[in-house]
Design a protein around this motif. Structure first.
Motif, PDB file in Angstrom:
ATOM      1  N   THR A 165       0.827  -1.203   0.000  1.00 14.84           N
ATOM      2  CA  THR A 165       0.000   0.000   0.000  1.00 14.84           C
ATOM      3  C   THR A 165       0.862   1.254   0.000  1.00 14.84           C
ATOM      4  O   THR A 165       0.661   2.180  -0.806  1.00 14.84           O
ATOM      5  CB  THR A 165      -0.912   0.012   1.243  1.00 14.84           C
ATOM      6  OG1 THR A 165      -1.637  -1.218   1.293  1.00 14.84           O
ATOM      7  CG2 THR A 165      -1.878   1.182   1.177  1.00 14.84           C
ATOM      8  N   LEU A 166       1.856   1.246   0.891  1.00 12.45           N
ATOM      9  CA  LEU A 166       2.735   2.408   0.944  1.00 12.45           C
ATOM     10  C   LEU A 166       3.480   2.579  -0.383  1.00 12.45           C
ATOM     11  O   LEU A 166       3.664   3.699  -0.873  1.00 12.45           O
ATOM     12  CB  LEU A 166       3.730   2.266   2.099  1.00 12.45           C
ATOM     13  CG  LEU A 166       4.658   3.451   2.335  1.00 12.45           C
ATOM     14  CD1 LEU A 166       3.874   4.751   2.448  1.00 12.45           C
ATOM     15  CD2 LEU A 166       5.520   3.242   3.571  1.00 12.45           C
ATOM     16  N   GLY A 167       3.878   1.454  -0.968  1.00 11.43           N
ATOM     17  CA  GLY A 167       4.556   1.518  -2.272  1.00 11.43           C
ATOM     18  C   GLY A 167       3.683   2.190  -3.301  1.00 11.43           C
ATOM     19  O   GLY A 167       4.130   3.074  -4.054  1.00 11.43           O
ATOM     20  N   ILE A 168       2.431   1.764  -3.335  1.00  9.08           N
ATOM     21  CA  ILE A 168       1.507   2.350  -4.313  1.00  9.08           C
ATOM     22  C   ILE A 168       1.353   3.844  -4.049  1.00  9.08           C
ATOM     23  O   ILE A 168       1.374   4.660  -4.968  1.00  9.08           O
ATOM     24  CB  ILE A 168       0.140   1.643  -4.252  1.00  9.08           C
ATOM     25  CG1 ILE A 168       0.267   0.193  -4.734  1.00  9.08           C
ATOM     26  CG2 ILE A 168      -0.896   2.396  -5.094  1.00  9.08           C
ATOM     27  CD1 ILE A 168      -1.000  -0.638  -4.552  1.00  9.08           C
ATOM     28  N   VAL A 169       1.214   4.185  -2.788  1.00  2.66           N
ATOM     29  CA  VAL A 169       1.012   5.595  -2.458  1.00  2.66           C
ATOM     30  C   VAL A 169       2.227   6.420  -2.884  1.00  2.66           C
ATOM     31  O   VAL A 169       2.100   7.483  -3.493  1.00  2.66           O
ATOM     32  CB  VAL A 169       0.751   5.769  -0.949  1.00  2.66           C
ATOM     33  CG1 VAL A 169       0.796   7.233  -0.569  1.00  2.66           C
ATOM     34  CG2 VAL A 169      -0.601   5.161  -0.580  1.00  2.66           C
ATOM     35  N   LYS A 170       3.421   5.918  -2.577  1.00  3.28           N
ATOM     36  CA  LYS A 170       4.613   6.653  -2.955  1.00  3.28           C
ATOM     37  C   LYS A 170       4.736   6.791  -4.465  1.00  3.28           C
ATOM     38  O   LYS A 170       5.022   7.884  -5.002  1.00  3.28           O
ATOM     39  CB  LYS A 170       5.863   5.987  -2.362  1.00  3.28           C
ATOM     40  CG  LYS A 170       6.083   6.455  -0.932  1.00  3.28           C
ATOM     41  CD  LYS A 170       7.073   5.719  -0.064  1.00  3.28           C
ATOM     42  CE  LYS A 170       8.370   5.267  -0.583  1.00  3.28           C
ATOM     43  NZ  LYS A 170       9.297   4.825   0.511  1.00  3.28           N
ATOM     44  N   ALA A 171       4.498   5.699  -5.162  1.00  2.00           N
ATOM     45  CA  ALA A 171       4.560   5.759  -6.624  1.00  2.00           C
ATOM     46  C   ALA A 171       3.547   6.772  -7.140  1.00  2.00           C
ATOM     47  O   ALA A 171       3.835   7.570  -8.035  1.00  2.00           O
ATOM     48  CB  ALA A 171       4.282   4.373  -7.214  1.00  2.00           C
ATOM     49  N   GLY A 172       2.345   6.714  -6.543  1.00  2.00           N
ATOM     50  CA  GLY A 172       1.312   7.653  -6.974  1.00  2.00           C
ATOM     51  C   GLY A 172       1.690   9.089  -6.674  1.00  2.00           C
ATOM     52  O   GLY A 172       1.465   9.985  -7.486  1.00  2.00           O
ATOM     53  N   LEU A 173       2.283   9.313  -5.530  1.00  2.00           N
ATOM     54  CA  LEU A 173       2.691  10.677  -5.180  1.00  2.00           C
ATOM     55  C   LEU A 173       3.713  11.197  -6.191  1.00  2.00           C
ATOM     56  O   LEU A 173       3.692  12.370  -6.556  1.00  2.00           O
ATOM     57  CB  LEU A 173       3.260  10.709  -3.759  1.00  2.00           C
ATOM     58  CG  LEU A 173       2.222  10.664  -2.642  1.00  2.00           C
ATOM     59  CD1 LEU A 173       2.899  10.491  -1.282  1.00  2.00           C
ATOM     60  CD2 LEU A 173       1.375  11.947  -2.662  1.00  2.00           C
ATOM     61  N   ASP A 174       4.615  10.337  -6.617  1.00  2.00           N
ATOM     62  CA  ASP A 174       5.576  10.743  -7.643  1.00  2.00           C
ATOM     63  C   ASP A 174       4.838  11.259  -8.873  1.00  2.00           C
ATOM     64  O   ASP A 174       5.168  12.304  -9.423  1.00  2.00           O
ATOM     65  CB  ASP A 174       6.449   9.558  -8.051  1.00  2.00           C
ATOM     66  CG  ASP A 174       7.571   9.320  -7.062  1.00  2.00           C
ATOM     67  OD1 ASP A 174       7.893  10.253  -6.313  1.00  2.00           O
ATOM     68  OD2 ASP A 174       8.120   8.193  -7.043  1.00  2.00           O
ATOM     69  N   LEU A 175       3.843  10.473  -9.267  1.00  2.00           N
ATOM     70  CA  LEU A 175       3.101  10.862 -10.468  1.00  2.00           C
ATOM     71  C   LEU A 175       2.360  12.174 -10.224  1.00  2.00           C
ATOM     72  O   LEU A 175       2.315  13.053 -11.093  1.00  2.00           O
ATOM     73  CB  LEU A 175       2.122   9.759 -10.859  1.00  2.00           C
ATOM     74  CG  LEU A 175       2.779   8.444 -11.289  1.00  2.00           C
ATOM     75  CD1 LEU A 175       1.720   7.373 -11.525  1.00  2.00           C
ATOM     76  CD2 LEU A 175       3.608   8.662 -12.544  1.00  2.00           C
ATOM     77  N   VAL A 176       1.788  12.285  -9.060  1.00  2.00           N
ATOM     78  CA  VAL A 176       1.039  13.498  -8.747  1.00  2.00           C
ATOM     79  C   VAL A 176       1.948  14.723  -8.808  1.00  2.00           C
ATOM     80  O   VAL A 176       1.627  15.733  -9.426  1.00  2.00           O
ATOM     81  CB  VAL A 176       0.391  13.391  -7.348  1.00  2.00           C
ATOM     82  CG1 VAL A 176      -0.143  14.746  -6.899  1.00  2.00           C
ATOM     83  CG2 VAL A 176      -0.731  12.346  -7.353  1.00  2.00           C
ATOM     84  N   LEU A 177       3.127  14.602  -8.185  1.00  2.00           N
ATOM     85  CA  LEU A 177       4.049  15.736  -8.179  1.00  2.00           C
ATOM     86  C   LEU A 177       4.587  16.028  -9.576  1.00  2.00           C
ATOM     87  O   LEU A 177       4.937  17.167  -9.891  1.00  2.00           O
ATOM     88  CB  LEU A 177       5.199  15.475  -7.209  1.00  2.00           C
ATOM     89  CG  LEU A 177       4.813  15.587  -5.739  1.00  2.00           C
ATOM     90  CD1 LEU A 177       6.002  15.251  -4.844  1.00  2.00           C
ATOM     91  CD2 LEU A 177       4.304  16.991  -5.446  1.00  2.00           C
ATOM     92  N   ALA A 178       4.676  14.981 -10.369  1.00  2.00           N
ATOM     93  CA  ALA A 178       5.197  15.185 -11.726  1.00  2.00           C
ATOM     94  C   ALA A 178       4.153  15.843 -12.627  1.00  2.00           C
ATOM     95  O   ALA A 178       4.509  16.502 -13.616  1.00  2.00           O
ATOM     96  CB  ALA A 178       5.648  13.853 -12.321  1.00  2.00           C
ATOM     97  N   ALA A 179       2.901  15.652 -12.281  1.00  2.00           N
ATOM     98  CA  ALA A 179       1.840  16.221 -13.126  1.00  2.00           C
ATOM     99  C   ALA A 179       1.760  17.731 -12.922  1.00  2.00           C
ATOM    100  O   ALA A 179       1.995  18.228 -11.821  1.00  2.00           O
ATOM    101  CB  ALA A 179       0.506  15.578 -12.765  1.00  2.00           C
TER     102      ALA A 179
END
Lengths: 220, 220, 220, 220
Positions: A165-179
């Motif tokens: 779960t944390l992995g998914i969240v971190k990966a998602g946060l990367d995408l969010v910040l990149a957007a």
DNA sequence: TATGAATGAGTGTTCATTCAT
DNA sequence: TATGAATGAACACTCATTCAT
């Protein structure tokens, strides 16, 4: 009596200095990553001499550790309620939303936090361990929530789910910040939430016969 | 006839040296990440002098580029069929399994690949571009598969889903590599697959009325 | 009032360090020429660590540029009057004497100046340009003097004569510096002056009717 | 009988190799100067491996020494007559012309010669001495000529004049080589000759009262 | 004899850290 | 307490030279 204010002021001044240095560090870490950030650059950004920096931190690692710790603390203080509060009664999508929203918000405002977490691989030796404390702390909270929802889940399974779960969240946060900020970022945020909800939903399904009520509503 | 063996042997030796150096680089990159890896350390690991390293690579970047390129190529050659083959007809869990299994396998055997992908931010200039090519290539494949399954999905949604999927996979691979080999790793692999399947399943469900056949069966 | 001394002392120290480093550089450049001089050798000669050197100069080139610039400036300040002053009315031998004496003197005291001029071919990029500036500056002064004496001389002839004159002077300075101090050096100085006077004398002979006793007839 | 041709051929081949290497060295020295020239670059230019180069020369210095020696020898053989021949009876301008013309010609065709002479400052230790042999040899010849013309000149004066003369010639050759081929170069050549003639003329004037017969007749 | 891979000390330069002021 | 000059080990990279083939 006449001696007291001085130390206090000193402490206050020291605290200000530290804050100032950590802000500078956050800024530099964000721009260049941990390993490429030089202590001199941090001192310069803080408008302070290198010597001063080393009066407050024994070494470069310590800056990262302290920064990470403070950010985590800040996150806990500002948004941490999400975890503890009564929203454990909410249906999953709402729960995830309630928990993730402030986390995402915090990371958007403090991109150094993510930078630091990713950089922890570059951080040598002892530092990594301390950094892992941040990681472990978040992991623990997630595991707690899961434990409350599915008490029957064995501990190691629970750990694995928390990790994932944390992995998914971190990966998602990367995408969010990149957007780019705006609708693209909003859409990415929504996608991250969906990913988490979908991943966790089946865990909560007590009865395979019953139609999967708690699962995600139709996607996108 | 008498002239040929020399050059050939030379070339063979050179090829061996390159391989040896790239293996050493892979090992050092894994331990320390790209930016903290020193060319002298790589040479030492390869039991070779710094000068020798520079006979085969013009600079540090080139080592990362060549290593990344070779790993990608290797992955394509060994396991790339997964994407192209006819398993597009399989139900989602089997499809994800077919695609992910070799990818996971490859990354377990070549942990430098992940290290390189994570470090690509630190890599300056041209290298970053080439590395992004690796990333982009994987992203493209995922988007293609998604496009075939859900042709109705708008392009930007498809991109976002591909991004998120790749993010989950990379996060999962980190966990897999971090897990000790044995049942713990197997369980982590299974968890990663579940995460991907669950994330993608709703996309494929054209009919909310029909019982969610394609979705994962109860987890764990 | 209480704040001032510190920065001033600092600056003073910095200035001293720079001077010290430039002296060391002068010494090393003299011994080995520009390209064979290593920054570490310069630092060692200055009894300073390499890092200190780089606190004051961004790279090796900058050292040569600064040294050359300072020497030129110094030469201009100390002895530059020679060129501008009223000694244009003097007869040629006295004029040459007046101009050359301080130049020779300066070069004896600052042999690095000549070393730098000879080495300027080895110096890459921007530095060469700046060094050429030194050369060009001296050339210009000589050409000016010639122009004042023989205004009728076409520009390209004047340029060639200036080139040749500077060439003779530089060659002579090499000999002067190579000679052991004492009468031998004095004799060499005298020889250099003679060479210049004899080379230039024919140019100044205003009257072609007078038997061209010593000289060439008007050149080219 | 059957054994003889082999060594001869070998020697011949060796001689060819050496020539080839020295030509390459000349070319590289011209382009980059002595100290910046790398032995690998010379070998490459000669289309030969570094190992082969070191089979014929013990080190980089030796290449410069041998090249210098050969060029000098070549100059002596091709044009050396100038010095020895009967043109000592010529009036000075013609003598200088006869001597300088082939020297200039040779240096235009073999610019490495000058490059080497200038570079001798960069050449460390023993090499410089050997290089000075070339220099000394030329000096000796000049001194001889002067001695024949003005036997009354004391030896140390003669040496100084020879030094100065060679200095002027070298400086002039630099200008000649720097000038673009064509009329500009011709003019520079003429200027150099004038400089030498004017410098030496007074030496030959035994009697200031007598009309300066030996002096230059109309220039160029 | 010829090759070219290999060496390793050396180069210019950087940076985490210390210390005199 | 704050400064910033000073340090020196380390880095990426080069090159004169050697050696196995």
């Amino acid at each position: 009596m006449s001696e007291e204010p001085a130390p206090r002021r000193r402490q206050a001044r020291g605290e200000r200095r530290i804050t100032q240095l950590l802000q500078a560090a956050a800024s530099v870490f964000c721009r260049t990553g941990y390993s490429a950030a030089s202590t001199n650059a941090i001192a310069r950004e803080a408008q302070v001499s290198p010597g001063t920096l080393y009066q407050y931190f024994p070494n470069k690692e310590a800056i990262a550790v302290e920064l990470g710790g403070r950010l985590l603390q800040q996150m806990r203080e500002t948004h941490g309620l999400a975890f503890d509060a009564a929203n454990l009664d909410l249906p999953l999508p709402e729960l995830v939303d309630a928990v993730l929203e402030p986390v995402i918000d915090f990371n958007c405002r403090n991109p150094a936090f993510l930078a630091l977490m990713h950089g922890s691989g570059d951080i040598p030796g002892r530092i990594a361990e301390e950094h892992d404390a941040v990681h472990a702390s978040m992991l623990g909270r997630i595991a707690d929530v899961i434990g409350k929802f599915v008490p029957s889940l064995p501990a190691d399974d629970r750990g694995r789910v928390a990790d994932m779960t944390l992995g998914i969240v971190k990966a998602g946060l990367d995408l969010v910040l990149a957007a780019p900020e705006g609708p693209a970022r909003e859409a990415t945020v929504a996608e991250l939430k969906k990913a988490v909800v979908r991943y966790l939903a089946p865990l909560l399904e007590p009865d395979p016969d019953a139609p999967a009520r708690l699962t995600t509503t139709p996607s996108s």
